[in-house]
Design an enzyme around this catalytic site. Structure first.
Site, PDB file in Angstrom:
ATOM      1  N   PHE A   1     -16.003  66.164  -0.042  1.00 17.83           N
ATOM      2  CA  PHE A   1     -14.730  66.876  -0.132  1.00 17.83           C
ATOM      3  C   PHE A   1     -14.828  67.966  -1.181  1.00 17.83           C
ATOM      4  CE2 PHE A   1     -10.308  67.819  -0.714  1.00 17.83           C
ATOM      5  CZ  PHE A   1      -9.856  67.784   0.594  1.00 17.83           C
TER       6      PHE A   1
ATOM      7  N   ASP B   1     -14.138  72.097   9.532  1.00 17.17           N
ATOM      8  CA  ASP B   1     -14.511  70.683   9.462  1.00 17.17           C
ATOM      9  C   ASP B   1     -14.619  70.166  10.897  1.00 17.17           C
ATOM     10  OD1 ASP B   1     -14.903  68.068   8.743  1.00 17.17           O
ATOM     11  OD2 ASP B   1     -12.923  67.754   7.900  1.00 17.17           O
TER      12      ASP B   1
ATOM     13  N   LYS C   1     -18.848  72.754   7.772  1.00 11.75           N
ATOM     14  CA  LYS C   1     -19.425  71.421   7.568  1.00 11.75           C
ATOM     15  C   LYS C   1     -20.420  71.030   8.652  1.00 11.75           C
ATOM     16  CE  LYS C   1     -16.252  69.227   4.386  1.00 11.75           C
ATOM     17  NZ  LYS C   1     -15.160  68.266   4.168  1.00 11.75           N
TER      18      LYS C   1
ATOM     19  N   GLU D   1     -11.085  81.890   7.670  1.00 11.97           N
ATOM     20  CA  GLU D   1     -10.791  80.470   7.417  1.00 11.97           C
ATOM     21  C   GLU D   1     -11.571  80.015   6.181  1.00 11.97           C
ATOM     22  OE1 GLU D   1      -9.134  77.904   7.557  1.00 11.97           O
ATOM     23  OE2 GLU D   1      -9.589  76.583   9.238  1.00 11.97           O
ATOM     24  N   ASP D   2     -11.014  79.056   5.458  1.00 12.56           N
ATOM     25  CA  ASP D   2     -11.730  78.558   4.284  1.00 12.56           C
ATOM     26  C   ASP D   2     -12.901  77.665   4.670  1.00 12.56           C
ATOM     27  OD1 ASP D   2     -10.044  76.504   5.174  1.00 12.56           O
ATOM     28  OD2 ASP D   2      -9.296  75.962   3.194  1.00 12.56           O
TER      29      ASP D   2
ATOM     30  N   ARG E   1      -6.885  75.066  -6.338  1.00 13.08           N
ATOM     31  CA  ARG E   1      -7.066  76.299  -5.555  1.00 13.08           C
ATOM     32  C   ARG E   1      -7.522  77.469  -6.424  1.00 13.08           C
ATOM     33  NH1 ARG E   1      -5.024  75.501  -0.304  1.00 13.08           N
ATOM     34  NH2 ARG E   1      -3.149  74.229  -0.166  1.00 13.08           N
TER      35      ARG E   1
ATOM     36  N   GLY F   1      -5.640  78.104   2.337  1.00 12.27           N
ATOM     37  CA  GLY F   1      -7.005  77.949   1.854  1.00 12.27           C
ATOM     38  C   GLY F   1      -7.845  79.211   1.763  1.00 12.27           C
TER      39      GLY F   1
ATOM     40  N   ASP G   1      -8.026  73.087  -1.644  1.00 13.54           N
ATOM     41  CA  ASP G   1      -7.241  72.195  -2.491  1.00 13.54           C
ATOM     42  C   ASP G   1      -7.507  70.729  -2.189  1.00 13.54           C
ATOM     43  OD1 ASP G   1      -5.908  72.244   0.124  1.00 13.54           O
ATOM     44  OD2 ASP G   1      -4.348  71.068  -0.873  1.00 13.54           O
TER      45      ASP G   1
HETATM   46  P1  IMP Z   1     -10.487  71.410  10.865  1.00 13.54           P
HETATM   47  O1  IMP Z   1      -9.318  71.768  11.741  1.00 13.54           O
HETATM   48  O2  IMP Z   1     -10.824  69.944  10.905  1.00 13.54           O
HETATM   49  O3  IMP Z   1     -11.708  72.281  11.038  1.00 13.54           O
HETATM   50  O4  IMP Z   1      -9.968  71.529   9.409  1.00 13.54           O
HETATM   51  C1  IMP Z   1      -9.985  72.634   8.680  1.00 13.54           C
HETATM   52  C2  IMP Z   1      -8.992  72.521   7.536  1.00 13.54           C
HETATM   53  O5  IMP Z   1      -9.087  71.241   6.871  1.00 13.54           O
HETATM   54  C3  IMP Z   1      -9.365  73.536   6.514  1.00 13.54           C
HETATM   55  O6  IMP Z   1      -8.658  74.742   6.741  1.00 13.54           O
HETATM   56  C4  IMP Z   1      -8.981  72.867   5.219  1.00 13.54           C
HETATM   57  O7  IMP Z   1      -7.641  73.171   4.905  1.00 13.54           O
HETATM   58  C5  IMP Z   1      -9.105  71.388   5.469  1.00 13.54           C
HETATM   59  N1  IMP Z   1     -10.378  70.838   4.935  1.00 13.54           N
HETATM   60  C6  IMP Z   1     -11.426  70.375   5.631  1.00 13.54           C
HETATM   61  N2  IMP Z   1     -12.425  69.955   4.813  1.00 13.54           N
HETATM   62  C7  IMP Z   1     -11.989  70.194   3.556  1.00 13.54           C
HETATM   63  C8  IMP Z   1     -12.578  70.010   2.236  1.00 13.54           C
HETATM   64  O8  IMP Z   1     -13.707  69.543   2.035  1.00 13.54           O
HETATM   65  N3  IMP Z   1     -11.799  70.399   1.184  1.00 13.54           N
HETATM   66  C9  IMP Z   1     -10.560  70.933   1.323  1.00 13.54           C
HETATM   67  N4  IMP Z   1      -9.983  71.127   2.521  1.00 13.54           N
HETATM   68  C10 IMP Z   1     -10.684  70.762   3.625  1.00 13.54           C
HETATM   69 MG    MG Z   2      -5.999  72.820   3.363  1.00 16.87          MG
END
Ligand code: IMP
Ligand code: MG
Length: 196
Positions: free
Chosen positions: A175, A127, A155, A123-124, A188, A68, A182
């Site tokens: 989302f 969440d 987020k 990091e992208d 992407r 990402g 993606d």
């Molecule tokens: P976390 O571990 O829940 O913080 O998740 C982070 C990962 O979930 C990110 O690196 C993304 O790959 C994916 N992710 C979370 N939200 C989104 C979104 O809105 N669009 C795309 N990927 C997301």
């Molecule tokens: Mg991802």
């Protein structure tokens, strides 16, 4: 002869136009949340702050979390004015799509010695924060002197406990796709961030 002028149409989807963005492959997006100009301006600001925050003695290692963060990292490092090294991390979290199991498996991490170095994990989007909560302590265990996080999007979920030192944008609770993010590996390549 090739026209090398910047093209407006590559930065924005032709919304409001009858012509769909061919990169969407027929998928519909709700709307553009951050356009390419906003993203690039913010990336330059972040790179300037990062360049101020470290010195050469930190031997900064920029770690791009694949997949990402690939576009974000490539734009970011081009504006950092310090010498840096670059590597990647590949992590996978298991569980169903809506709820993470909390288990994060690392499939690739940097082979170099991290002892005494500053690491910037890119990091992208943050969440739940599960991914970073697993990766940051791991890098500290490997000897990094400090580990900072630079996330393009956040987020702002209350569960996300890991502090990001730099955040590009607060993300709406929908989302998001594009600029590295993606949905089932699509979108992407988009230079803008859209809500699906
Ligand atoms: P976390 O571990 O829940 O913080 O998740 C982070 C990962 O979930 C990110 O690196 C993304 O790959 C994916 N992710 C979370 N939200 C989104 C979104 O809105 N669009 C795309 N990927 C997301
Ligand atoms: Mg991802």
């Amino acid at each position: 002869m090739t026209d090398t002028r910047p093209s407006e149409s590559s930065d924005r989807p032709p919304t409001g136009s009858l012509v769909p963005d061919p990169r969407l492959g027929g998928h519909r997006i709700r709307g553009v949340v951050f356009d390419a100009h906003q993203i690039q301006a913010r990336v330059r600001e972040l790179a300037a702050e990062i360049s101020e925050a470290y010195g050469t003695e930190d031997r900064l290692l920029v770690l791009c979390l694949l997949k990402g963060a690939f576009l974000f990292t490539s734009d970011l490092v081009r504006h950092i004015t310090l010498p840096v090294q670059l590597d990647f991390m590949v992590a996978a979290s298991y569980g169903d799509a809506k709820e993470t199991s909390g288990e994060v498996t690392v499939r690739y991490d940097p082979p170099m010695d991290l002892t005494g170095r500053a690491v910037l994990l890119v990091e992208d989007i943050i969440d739940t924060g599960t991914t970073l909560a697993a990766l940051v302590p791991r890098l500290v265990e490997q000897g990094a002197a400090r580990v900072d996080v630079c996330a393009l999007l956040h987020k702002r979920e209350p569960t996300a406990v890991v502090e990001a030192r730099w955040v590009g944008f607060d993300a709406p609770n929908s989302f998001l796709v594009g600029y590295g993010l993606d949905h089932a590996e699509d979108f992407r390549q988009l230079p803008y961030i859209a809500s699906l």
